[in-house]
Design an enzyme around this catalytic site. Structure first.
Site, PDB file in Angstrom:
ATOM      1  N   LYS A  22       0.823  -1.212   0.000  1.00 13.16           N
ATOM      2  CA  LYS A  22       0.000   0.000   0.000  1.00 13.16           C
ATOM      3  C   LYS A  22       0.855   1.258   0.000  1.00 13.16           C
ATOM      4  O   LYS A  22       0.590   2.204  -0.759  1.00 13.16           O
ATOM      5  CB  LYS A  22      -0.943  -0.023   1.213  1.00 13.16           C
ATOM      6  CG  LYS A  22      -1.912   1.141   1.276  1.00 13.16           C
ATOM      7  CD  LYS A  22      -3.194   0.784   2.007  1.00 13.16           C
ATOM      8  CE  LYS A  22      -3.010   0.680   3.503  1.00 13.16           C
ATOM      9  NZ  LYS A  22      -3.271   1.974   4.183  1.00 13.16           N
ATOM     10  N   ARG A  27       2.808   5.946  -3.374  1.00 14.84           N
ATOM     11  CA  ARG A  27       3.938   6.745  -3.845  1.00 14.84           C
ATOM     12  C   ARG A  27       4.170   6.585  -5.342  1.00 14.84           C
ATOM     13  O   ARG A  27       4.621   7.526  -6.007  1.00 14.84           O
ATOM     14  CB  ARG A  27       5.180   6.371  -3.034  1.00 14.84           C
ATOM     15  CG  ARG A  27       5.121   6.884  -1.591  1.00 14.84           C
ATOM     16  CD  ARG A  27       6.037   6.115  -0.661  1.00 14.84           C
ATOM     17  NE  ARG A  27       6.088   6.681   0.693  1.00 14.84           N
ATOM     18  CZ  ARG A  27       5.162   6.487   1.626  1.00 14.84           C
ATOM     19  NH1 ARG A  27       4.089   5.748   1.346  1.00 14.84           N
ATOM     20  NH2 ARG A  27       5.289   7.025   2.835  1.00 14.84           N
ATOM     21  N   GLY A  95      -4.988   8.236   5.642  1.00 14.71           N
ATOM     22  CA  GLY A  95      -4.086   9.234   6.197  1.00 14.71           C
ATOM     23  C   GLY A  95      -2.870   9.459   5.325  1.00 14.71           C
ATOM     24  O   GLY A  95      -2.353  10.576   5.232  1.00 14.71           O
ATOM     25  N   SER A 167       7.954   8.991  11.754  1.00 14.25           N
ATOM     26  CA  SER A 167       6.737   9.044  10.944  1.00 14.25           C
ATOM     27  C   SER A 167       7.118   9.164   9.482  1.00 14.25           C
ATOM     28  O   SER A 167       7.577  10.217   9.033  1.00 14.25           O
ATOM     29  CB  SER A 167       5.843  10.223  11.340  1.00 14.25           C
ATOM     30  OG  SER A 167       4.776  10.352  10.405  1.00 14.25           O
ATOM     31  N   GLN A 169       5.045   9.252   7.079  1.00 14.49           N
ATOM     32  CA  GLN A 169       4.108  10.152   6.401  1.00 14.49           C
ATOM     33  C   GLN A 169       4.545  11.603   6.529  1.00 14.49           C
ATOM     34  O   GLN A 169       4.513  12.359   5.550  1.00 14.49           O
ATOM     35  CB  GLN A 169       2.695   9.955   6.963  1.00 14.49           C
ATOM     36  CG  GLN A 169       2.097   8.599   6.616  1.00 14.49           C
ATOM     37  CD  GLN A 169       0.700   8.421   7.175  1.00 14.49           C
ATOM     38  OE1 GLN A 169       0.145   9.321   7.809  1.00 14.49           O
ATOM     39  NE2 GLN A 169       0.122   7.258   6.943  1.00 14.49           N
ATOM     40  N   ASP A 315       2.172  -0.951  11.960  1.00 10.88           N
ATOM     41  CA  ASP A 315       0.878  -1.371  11.417  1.00 10.88           C
ATOM     42  C   ASP A 315       0.553  -2.832  11.711  1.00 10.88           C
ATOM     43  O   ASP A 315      -0.586  -3.262  11.520  1.00 10.88           O
ATOM     44  CB  ASP A 315       0.832  -1.140   9.904  1.00 10.88           C
ATOM     45  CG  ASP A 315       0.574   0.311   9.546  1.00 10.88           C
ATOM     46  OD1 ASP A 315       0.102   1.070  10.422  1.00 10.88           O
ATOM     47  OD2 ASP A 315       0.841   0.697   8.397  1.00 10.88           O
ATOM     48  N   ARG A 346      -5.998   1.743  18.469  1.00 12.63           N
ATOM     49  CA  ARG A 346      -5.748   0.310  18.285  1.00 12.63           C
ATOM     50  C   ARG A 346      -5.399  -0.398  19.592  1.00 12.63           C
ATOM     51  O   ARG A 346      -5.648  -1.596  19.715  1.00 12.63           O
ATOM     52  CB  ARG A 346      -4.666   0.093  17.215  1.00 12.63           C
ATOM     53  CG  ARG A 346      -5.202   0.378  15.822  1.00 12.63           C
ATOM     54  CD  ARG A 346      -4.216   0.133  14.717  1.00 12.63           C
ATOM     55  NE  ARG A 346      -4.888   0.265  13.419  1.00 12.63           N
ATOM     56  CZ  ARG A 346      -4.261   0.416  12.261  1.00 12.63           C
ATOM     57  NH1 ARG A 346      -2.936   0.448  12.216  1.00 12.63           N
ATOM     58  NH2 ARG A 346      -4.950   0.523  11.140  1.00 12.63           N
ATOM     59  N   ARG A 387      -7.403  -3.168  10.070  1.00 10.66           N
ATOM     60  CA  ARG A 387      -6.411  -4.074  10.660  1.00 10.66           C
ATOM     61  C   ARG A 387      -6.948  -4.766  11.920  1.00 10.66           C
ATOM     62  O   ARG A 387      -6.585  -5.911  12.199  1.00 10.66           O
ATOM     63  CB  ARG A 387      -5.106  -3.328  10.937  1.00 10.66           C
ATOM     64  CG  ARG A 387      -4.499  -2.752   9.655  1.00 10.66           C
ATOM     65  CD  ARG A 387      -3.024  -2.501   9.736  1.00 10.66           C
ATOM     66  NE  ARG A 387      -2.585  -1.695   8.602  1.00 10.66           N
ATOM     67  CZ  ARG A 387      -2.318  -2.160   7.384  1.00 10.66           C
ATOM     68  NH1 ARG A 387      -2.460  -3.449   7.129  1.00 10.66           N
ATOM     69  NH2 ARG A 387      -1.925  -1.348   6.414  1.00 10.66           N
TER      70      ARG A 387
END
Length: 433
Positions: A22, A27, A95, A167, A169, A315, A346, A387
């Site tokens: 993913k 990207r 996100g 991070s 992201q 994740d 989570r 998830r």
């Protein structure tokens, strides 16, 4: 509402592949869109998250063919060829789409706005809006959360940004903005995070320097169209790595899995717990390492998960917690506060679900304690988190009675073929509304 019922099984056997990664799929669209020339991407994940990124670029005038049999063809418009979208860009549940697009859009000449679903509208965005503002961008949020409003036409200046926490992201958002900024943009990481963006820059022939934990980029480069094979997503493979490890007599082969070292925390953690995982046929898809994974059942033991593993398995923790529930002894995790800021809380979701299934679990602000043993049947709520839903579907295979998982529609964001793939290994998962 889509729900799952996962029933106990004897053992899991067979050979599967999992959908394309993913992170890499997102990207590939972004860099293909701003490249000069055409890019052909194979192995693209056609889940809802990556489709949100694809549609965003179509709305900015980029012609993209597909996905057709996991292939997309992107007709790049160059770094300065994007056009103002006619509507607000809807990132859905993603996100990644929102944070990476914010970095790119902050550097454009036009105004734009990013929104998302109910879950995404709760997620923190100051972590990108503040450093983008330091670069000269005009980016506003609603009390630190989406929607994000971006005023275009601002001159960006390179900064040296020291990441406060790992991070990928945030790092990727700032690298994308740095491709348009005056001077150098330097990003220093004190803890390792996923490096797919840095690898993708090299794949698209954009100059980037990496030395001693600092990444340096400037605007004096262009992306060039390329051909790219995307490996299977280790975050999707994780469900079956755990399933084979905890289901007696299981023997499973997963082919073509990406084993980027910034993503293999799950293999290190499970191996430390006593899992039997063999990495076979190592090779590369462009800049990304790939292998086949052979997993056989092994009795696991509880461990204290090292904090250094947190960014390498962020994740995968929901399904790692299922492994811990089946292990002998206690498993503890600290330093993972980020888990409370994902598509759901989570830590809270897994503690509640495990307790519902007869497993003793306690949540901390930044982690969890799980006492291993056996999993009972019962009903859990995934809180709309893909998830969490898939993790408890794995739990059903080794539970004493069926496990019902509520609110599973968002599995389509990352792994649309999850149930079909699982049942190829002799799971017994049924969907119902």
């Amino acid at each position: 509402m889509l729900n799952f019922i996962s029933k106990p099984v004897g053992c899991l056997k067979g050979e599967i592949t999992v959908p394309g990664d993913k992170s890499i799929s997102h990207r590939s669209i972004i860099f293909g869109a701003i490249a000069i020339g055409t890019s052909v991407i194979d192995g693209f994940l056609d889940g809802e998250d990556c489709i949100a990124t694809l549609k965003a670029f179509q709305s900015m005038g980029v012609r993209i063919e597909g996905p057709d049999k996991q292939r997309v063809i992107i007709h790049g418009v160059g770094k300065y060829g994007l056009k103002q979208p006619q509507n607000i860009i809807d990132c859905g549940n993603s996100g990644t789409s929102m944070r990476l697009l914010a970095g790119l859009l902050a550097a454009q000449q036009f105004d734009s706005q990013l929104t998302g679903d109910e879950s995404l509208l709760k997620r923190p965005m100051l972590r990108i809006s503040r450093p983008l503002s330091q670069m000269g961008a005009d980016v506003t949020t609603q009390d630190g959360k989406p929607p994000i409003v971006i005023k275009g036409g601002k001159k960006l200046n390179g900064v040296h940004y020291v990441m406060p926490e790992a991070s990928a992201q945030v790092k990727s958002c700032l690298l994308l903005a740095g491709m348009y900024a005056e001077g150098q943009t330097k990003i220093t990481e004190n803890a390792v995070s996923r490096d797919h963006t840095e690898r993708m820059l090299r794949t698209f022939s954009y100059p980037v320097q990496i030395q001693d934990g600092t990444i340096v980029i400037d605007r004096n480069g262009e992306c060039h169209g390329t051909r790219l094979n995307i490996p299977g997503d280790i975050s999707s493979a994780a469900f079956f790595i755990v399933a084979a490890s905890i289901t007696p007599d299981s023997d499973v082969l997963i082919r073509n899995v990406g084993i980027n070292p910034t993503r293999t925390g799950i293999i290190h953690i499970l191996t430390e717990m006593g899992a039997d995982i063999r990495i076979l046929n190592q090779r590369a898809y462009g800049e990304e390492p790939v292998a086949d994974l052979h997993i056989r059942y092994s009795q696991l033991k509880g461990i204290d998960i090292p904090v250094s593993m947190v960014p390498l398995a962020i994740d995968e923790f929901p399904v790692i917690f299922i492994a811990a529930a089946c292990a002998q002894g206690k498993t503890t995790l600290h330093g993972a506060k980020e888990l409370r800021l994902k598509e759901s809380d989570r830590i809270g979701a897994m503690v509640d679900g495990l307790n519902q299934l007869g497993v003793h679990a306690e949540g901390f602000d930044d982690g969890i304690l799980i006492e291993g043993g056996s999993i009972q049947g019962g009903e859990v709520n995934s809180r709309g988190d893909h998830r969490i839903a898939m993790s408890f579907a794995i739990a059903g295979a080794v539970a004493s009675a069926p496990v019902t998982i509520k609110n599973c529609a968002n599995v389509a964001t990352s792994f649309p073929s999850f149930v079909t793939t699982a049942n190829m290994l002799h799971f017994q998962i049924e969907e119902y509304s």
